[in-house]
Scaffold this motif. Structure first.
Motif, mmCIF file in Angstrom:
data_model
loop_
_atom_site.group_PDB
_atom_site.id
_atom_site.type_symbol
_atom_site.label_atom_id
_atom_site.label_comp_id
_atom_site.label_asym_id
_atom_site.label_seq_id
_atom_site.Cartn_x
_atom_site.Cartn_y
_atom_site.Cartn_z
ATOM 1 N N ARG A 63 -0.095 38.643 -35.119
ATOM 2 C CA ARG A 63 0.490 39.123 -33.868
ATOM 3 C C ARG A 63 -0.559 39.837 -33.027
ATOM 4 N N ALA A 64 -0.220 40.011 -31.767
ATOM 5 C CA ALA A 64 -1.102 40.722 -30.845
ATOM 6 C C ALA A 64 -0.281 41.754 -30.084
ATOM 7 N N THR A 65 -0.879 42.906 -29.870
ATOM 8 C CA THR A 65 -0.226 43.955 -29.086
ATOM 9 C C THR A 65 -1.146 44.317 -27.928
ATOM 10 N N TYR A 66 -0.594 44.264 -26.710
ATOM 11 C CA TYR A 66 -1.373 44.525 -25.500
ATOM 12 C C TYR A 66 -0.877 45.809 -24.834
ATOM 13 N N THR A 67 -1.831 46.626 -24.403
ATOM 14 C CA THR A 67 -1.511 47.890 -23.731
ATOM 15 C C THR A 67 -2.351 48.001 -22.465
ATOM 16 N N LEU A 68 -1.699 48.241 -21.341
ATOM 17 C CA LEU A 68 -2.407 48.361 -20.070
ATOM 18 C C LEU A 68 -3.018 49.748 -19.945
ATOM 19 N N GLU A 69 -4.315 49.786 -19.658
ATOM 20 C CA GLU A 69 -5.002 51.062 -19.496
ATOM 21 C C GLU A 69 -4.638 51.715 -18.168
ATOM 22 N N ALA A 70 -5.058 52.960 -17.996
ATOM 23 C CA ALA A 70 -4.694 53.740 -16.808
ATOM 24 C C ALA A 70 -5.207 53.125 -15.510
ATOM 25 N N ASP A 71 -6.295 52.326 -15.587
ATOM 26 C CA ASP A 71 -6.831 51.735 -14.367
ATOM 27 C C ASP A 71 -5.977 50.584 -13.845
ATOM 28 N N GLY A 72 -4.997 50.146 -14.645
ATOM 29 C CA GLY A 72 -4.086 49.104 -14.208
ATOM 30 C C GLY A 72 -4.645 47.705 -14.264
ATOM 31 N N THR A 73 -5.868 47.540 -14.729
ATOM 32 C CA THR A 73 -6.491 46.213 -14.781
ATOM 33 C C THR A 73 -7.060 45.865 -16.149
ATOM 34 N N THR A 74 -7.404 46.861 -16.929
ATOM 35 C CA THR A 74 -7.966 46.630 -18.262
ATOM 36 C C THR A 74 -6.865 46.668 -19.312
ATOM 37 N N VAL A 75 -6.888 45.704 -20.214
ATOM 38 C CA VAL A 75 -5.877 45.607 -21.263
ATOM 39 C C VAL A 75 -6.522 45.900 -22.615
ATOM 40 N N ARG A 76 -5.923 46.793 -23.352
ATOM 41 C CA ARG A 76 -6.365 47.052 -24.713
ATOM 42 C C ARG A 76 -5.671 46.056 -25.642
ATOM 43 N N VAL A 77 -6.444 45.397 -26.500
ATOM 44 C CA VAL A 77 -5.929 44.331 -27.359
ATOM 45 C C VAL A 77 -6.026 44.760 -28.824
ATOM 46 N N LEU A 78 -4.928 44.585 -29.532
ATOM 47 C CA LEU A 78 -4.927 44.801 -30.980
ATOM 48 C C LEU A 78 -4.386 43.538 -31.629
ATOM 49 N N ASN A 79 -5.234 42.856 -32.393
ATOM 50 C CA ASN A 79 -4.831 41.655 -33.120
ATOM 51 C C ASN A 79 -4.698 41.991 -34.597
ATOM 52 N N GLU A 80 -3.593 41.549 -35.202
ATOM 53 C CA GLU A 80 -3.335 41.857 -36.606
ATOM 54 C C GLU A 80 -2.900 40.607 -37.357
ATOM 55 N N THR A 81 -3.249 40.544 -38.623
ATOM 56 C CA THR A 81 -2.748 39.499 -39.504
ATOM 57 C C THR A 81 -2.737 40.039 -40.924
ATOM 58 N N TRP A 82 -1.896 39.467 -41.769
ATOM 59 C CA TRP A 82 -1.794 39.895 -43.166
ATOM 60 C C TRP A 82 -2.244 38.763 -44.070
ATOM 61 N N SER A 83 -3.085 39.095 -45.027
ATOM 62 C CA SER A 83 -3.608 38.098 -45.961
ATOM 63 C C SER A 83 -3.680 38.714 -47.348
ATOM 64 N N ASP A 84 -3.071 38.047 -48.335
ATOM 65 C CA ASP A 84 -3.048 38.561 -49.708
ATOM 66 C C ASP A 84 -2.506 39.987 -49.762
ATOM 67 N N GLY A 85 -1.503 40.249 -48.919
ATOM 68 C CA GLY A 85 -0.845 41.547 -48.926
ATOM 69 C C GLY A 85 -1.579 42.645 -48.190
ATOM 70 N N LYS A 86 -2.716 42.326 -47.598
ATOM 71 C CA LYS A 86 -3.492 43.338 -46.886
ATOM 72 C C LYS A 86 -3.566 43.027 -45.393
ATOM 73 N N ARG A 87 -3.577 44.072 -44.620
ATOM 74 C CA ARG A 87 -3.629 43.953 -43.164
ATOM 75 C C ARG A 87 -5.076 43.908 -42.691
ATOM 76 N N SER A 88 -5.364 42.925 -41.837
ATOM 77 C CA SER A 88 -6.659 42.851 -41.165
ATOM 78 C C SER A 88 -6.409 42.992 -39.666
ATOM 79 N N SER A 89 -7.297 43.648 -38.982
ATOM 80 C CA SER A 89 -7.097 43.844 -37.551
ATOM 81 C C SER A 89 -8.433 43.901 -36.828
#
Length: 201
Positions: free
Chosen positions: A40-66
């Motif tokens: 999954r991906a989670t996007y958050t708009l920064e205060a400048d209104g144009t830059t997006v903070r991106v967090l990508n996550e996936t789970w493999s063998d029971g562990k979270r990678s991001s």
């Protein structure tokens, strides 16, 4: 037969696009674990209104990678949904900047599902606000990708559990999946391109 010109969404409302998106299907890529689930991906708009903070996550063998990065309009003056995404790799020692394309090829009016690609057609993602997508909608998005020249036979559906995992849980702090992926695929760092999960992703 000549490929249809790849058109993108115009006038995207970045604020509405923010939030969490689940990967329903994608082209396999070496920068993601082969046995990754709940991507999954989670996007958050920064205060400048144009830059997006991106967090990508996936789970493999029971562990979270991001992996975290930023996204921004490739041309701030254009109304086309052509973004650039920047990540620093490898995830366990993020020192190498990698920039890739993130083109929104289709987005429904309610901002509930989307088709994401990029100009080389090497990567493709089908995203949804929910962990599962109606098959009719899925097939419609696949057909749209096919129309603009994607080899949709490469699409692989992503396993999403219900309910999805919450919280961080055990971490793959050493980036073992990333190293294994490189060794298995034996591709150069220049092939990393866009990592949406993340994406791509």
């Amino acid at each position: 037969m000549a490929k249809k010109e790849m058109e993108v969404v115009r006038g995207i409302d970045l604020q509405r696009y923010m939030g969490r998106w689940y990967e329903i299907a994608s082209f396999p890529s070496f920068f993601q674990p082969k046995n990754g689930i709940n991507t999954r991906a989670t996007y958050t708009l920064e205060a400048d209104g144009t830059t997006v903070r991106v967090l990508n996550e996936t789970w493999s063998d029971g562990k979270r990678s991001s992996i975290e990065g930023t996204a921004y309009k490739a041309d701030p003056k254009s109304d086309q949904a052509k973004l650039k995404v920047k990540f620093y790799v490898p995830p366990f020692l993020p020192i190498i900047p990698v920039v890739g394309d993130y083109w929104v090829l289709f987005l429904d009016e309610e901002y509930q599902y989307a088709l994401i690609g990029q100009p080389t057609r090497k990567y493709l993602w089908i995203l949804c606000r929910q962990t599962h997508m109606d098959e009719e909608i899925y097939e419609m998005l696949v057909e749209k990708a096919k129309e603009v020249g994607y080899d949709v036979s490469k699409l692989r559906k992503t396993t999403q559990t219900d309910p999805p995992p919450e919280g961080e849980g055990p971490q793959d702090t050493k980036g073992i999946w990333w190293i294994k992926s490189i060794l298995e695929n034996r591709k150069s760092m220049s092939e990393i391109g866009f990592c949406f999960r993340l994406p791509l992703q």
